[in-house]
Design an enzyme around this catalytic site. Sequence first.
Site, mmCIF file in Angstrom:
data_model
loop_
_atom_site.group_PDB
_atom_site.id
_atom_site.type_symbol
_atom_site.label_atom_id
_atom_site.label_comp_id
_atom_site.label_asym_id
_atom_site.label_seq_id
_atom_site.Cartn_x
_atom_site.Cartn_y
_atom_site.Cartn_z
ATOM 1 N N VAL A 303 0.860 -1.184 0.000
ATOM 2 C CA VAL A 303 0.000 0.000 0.000
ATOM 3 C C VAL A 303 0.900 1.238 0.000
ATOM 4 C CG1 VAL A 303 -1.756 1.327 1.244
ATOM 5 C CG2 VAL A 303 -1.933 -1.177 1.141
ATOM 6 N N GLY A 306 4.652 1.850 -4.267
ATOM 7 C CA GLY A 306 5.009 1.806 -5.688
ATOM 8 C C GLY A 306 5.641 3.108 -6.152
ATOM 9 N N SER A 307 6.378 2.996 -7.270
ATOM 10 C CA SER A 307 7.133 4.153 -7.760
ATOM 11 C C SER A 307 6.236 5.308 -8.189
ATOM 12 C CB SER A 307 7.990 3.716 -8.941
ATOM 13 O OG SER A 307 7.129 3.158 -9.918
ATOM 14 N N CYS A 309 3.176 5.921 -6.781
ATOM 15 C CA CYS A 309 2.115 6.054 -5.766
ATOM 16 C C CYS A 309 2.338 7.295 -4.917
ATOM 17 C CB CYS A 309 2.121 4.864 -4.816
ATOM 18 S SG CYS A 309 2.077 3.298 -5.649
ATOM 19 N N GLY A 363 6.317 -3.005 -11.462
ATOM 20 C CA GLY A 363 5.576 -2.078 -12.313
ATOM 21 C C GLY A 363 6.495 -1.242 -13.180
ATOM 22 N N ALA A 391 -4.131 5.255 -10.169
ATOM 23 C CA ALA A 391 -4.997 6.217 -9.474
ATOM 24 C C ALA A 391 -4.545 7.645 -9.787
ATOM 25 C CB ALA A 391 -4.952 5.960 -7.976
ATOM 26 N N SER A 480 26.852 1.616 1.028
ATOM 27 C CA SER A 480 26.430 0.568 0.085
ATOM 28 C C SER A 480 26.482 1.039 -1.358
ATOM 29 C CB SER A 480 24.987 0.131 0.388
ATOM 30 O OG SER A 480 24.876 -0.334 1.707
HETATM 31 P P1 XMP Z 1 6.341 -0.216 -8.892
HETATM 32 O O1 XMP Z 1 7.146 0.413 -7.800
HETATM 33 O O2 XMP Z 1 6.894 -1.527 -9.318
HETATM 34 O O3 XMP Z 1 4.917 -0.505 -8.228
HETATM 35 O O4 XMP Z 1 6.097 0.709 -10.037
HETATM 36 C C1 XMP Z 1 3.856 -1.093 -8.939
HETATM 37 C C2 XMP Z 1 2.616 -1.128 -8.084
HETATM 38 O O5 XMP Z 1 2.193 0.182 -7.694
HETATM 39 C C3 XMP Z 1 0.799 0.150 -7.378
HETATM 40 N N1 XMP Z 1 0.134 1.272 -8.052
HETATM 41 C C4 XMP Z 1 -0.348 2.355 -7.413
HETATM 42 N N2 XMP Z 1 -0.380 2.670 -6.106
HETATM 43 N N3 XMP Z 1 -1.405 4.734 -6.639
HETATM 44 C C5 XMP Z 1 -0.914 3.876 -5.714
HETATM 45 O O6 XMP Z 1 -0.936 4.188 -4.521
HETATM 46 C C6 XMP Z 1 -1.416 4.481 -7.976
HETATM 47 O O7 XMP Z 1 -1.859 5.303 -8.786
HETATM 48 C C7 XMP Z 1 -0.858 3.228 -8.382
HETATM 49 N N4 XMP Z 1 -0.699 2.641 -9.594
HETATM 50 C C8 XMP Z 1 -0.072 1.445 -9.359
HETATM 51 C C9 XMP Z 1 0.265 -1.175 -7.850
HETATM 52 O O8 XMP Z 1 0.086 -2.014 -6.728
HETATM 53 C C10 XMP Z 1 1.372 -1.661 -8.772
HETATM 54 O O9 XMP Z 1 1.396 -3.034 -8.945
#
Ligand code: XMP
Length: 489
Positions: A303, A306-307, A309, A363, A391, A480
């Site tokens: 929760v 994510g990059s 989020c 992602g 989102a 690191s």
């Molecule tokens: P990474 O870090 O690999 O994460 O790009 C991918 C995951 O991010 C989530 N995701 C979101 N979370 N708002 C959020 O809070 C968003 O708009 C959003 N879009 C994706 C999701 O779980 C994804 O697999």
Amino acid sequence: MKVSALGRRVGLTFDDVLLVPGFSDIESRKDVSTKSRFSTNIELNVPIVSANMDAVTESAMAIAMARHGGLGVIHRFSTLEEEVAEVAKVKRSEGVVIEDPITLGPDATVGEAWEVIRSHDIGGIVMVDGQRRILGLVTRRDISLEDSPRRSLKEVMTPRRRLVAAPRGVSLEDATRLLRDNKIEKLPLVDGRGRLAGLITAKDIVKRRMFPLATKDSKGRLRVAAAVGVKGDYLKRAERLVEAGADALVVDIAHGHSAHAIETVRAMKRAFRGVDVVAGNVATARGAADLVKAGADAVKVGVGGGSVCVTRIVSGSGVPQLTAISDSRAGAGDVPVIGDGGIRSPGDVTKALAAGASTVMVGSLFAGTEESPGPTVLREGARFKMTRGMASLGASVDRLRREAGAGSPKMDELVGEAMEEAVPEGVGGLIPYRGRVDEVVTQLVGGLRSGMSYVGAHDVPELQRKAEFIRVTEAGRKESLPHDIKSVF
Ligand code: XMP
């Protein structure tokens, strides 16, 4: 508010810790097994899955991921028909036997054949009559120099009498021999009455040899998962996705520890036997336990990490990812946990698995690859692709437009109103182009193998048993990274 508990717990994420090296009898990283479970019934040779984001996973990504031992989860930010078509493309992409080959009737034209070949990305079409008896075969080569799209295919096809075919149930060895000895690309299979009963292609046999780690179903087809929501057409969508061959349904909402998600998991488990139901996202032991109790075959954890989020900034809610994985694993028991979000480097994969995840979902790191949807763009001489949160404002506007239907007269008004009230929990942007996804997967898996050998773990369960984490300070983190040199290459 539980004031007494305020601040007592510490949430940790990837950069807060390192894995302490342990005794290892592993001589070569090749001796390490990275096999793991995505869900109750789906085993992967490579514990990495691509995220159900519209900038990441459609059929091209899912095919590449499954070929290289991982899995793709097709996103749900499309119409029902579009998502089903993406799943079907993966299931059709290769298999020992294509059981339901694409066909055309006796009146079809060269133009129609091109249309079918392009839209399904296939090399040829079997021509059949009304009783599905084989009339002939048309391949790309047969029509590639054809000028007239209206020309009848009957005039250009290889007719049945000159066609090599085999009985349904032919062994793979015999099929390979027939293809090789006759120097042909496609071998139609026939039943006792001369009706089309399947197709074996030389390309699929070659791919089988090229991708020994591929994630396949019992019929030799690549596996694929597909996301669904908890509102609107979700049940119908799930039904159609299962019909198209989806191996797992991923009930995916931002706050998965919710009555809606739990009810949806129950409904899906009741409706679809033989298909794994994955649910999320959660970040706590209780969240994982409740989804498992509802019948989930895997729990997706993450929760706000994510990059793309900004959930934690906007809502103030979330749990740092490594703690979320470890807590959720405790709540999920034997059911696999998918560590979703925040993977930036190979070491993060090892840490996520060591903390209790069975697989990681990636992602934006994959959004920069060749197989992600969307074009490559050039900026100041460098190549980029787009990524965005599901989102984010852009994704929400697109969703509204889709739901309102093309050409809806009130569209701009609707979108305008929604935008005024929107509180996006995601952002979008450019991400450096990273080449083919298998090249990125190779780096991630290489790092994982190395990390496992430092811990002295021969397989993922042993990694989870033996892993010892140590917290690092800011100074430790700096140490690191490359330091005290002029340039890094
Ligand atoms: P990474 O870090 O690999 O994460 O790009 C991918 C995951 O991010 C989530 N995701 C979101 N979370 N708002 C959020 O809070 C968003 O708009 C959003 N879009 C994706 C999701 O779980 C994804 O697999």
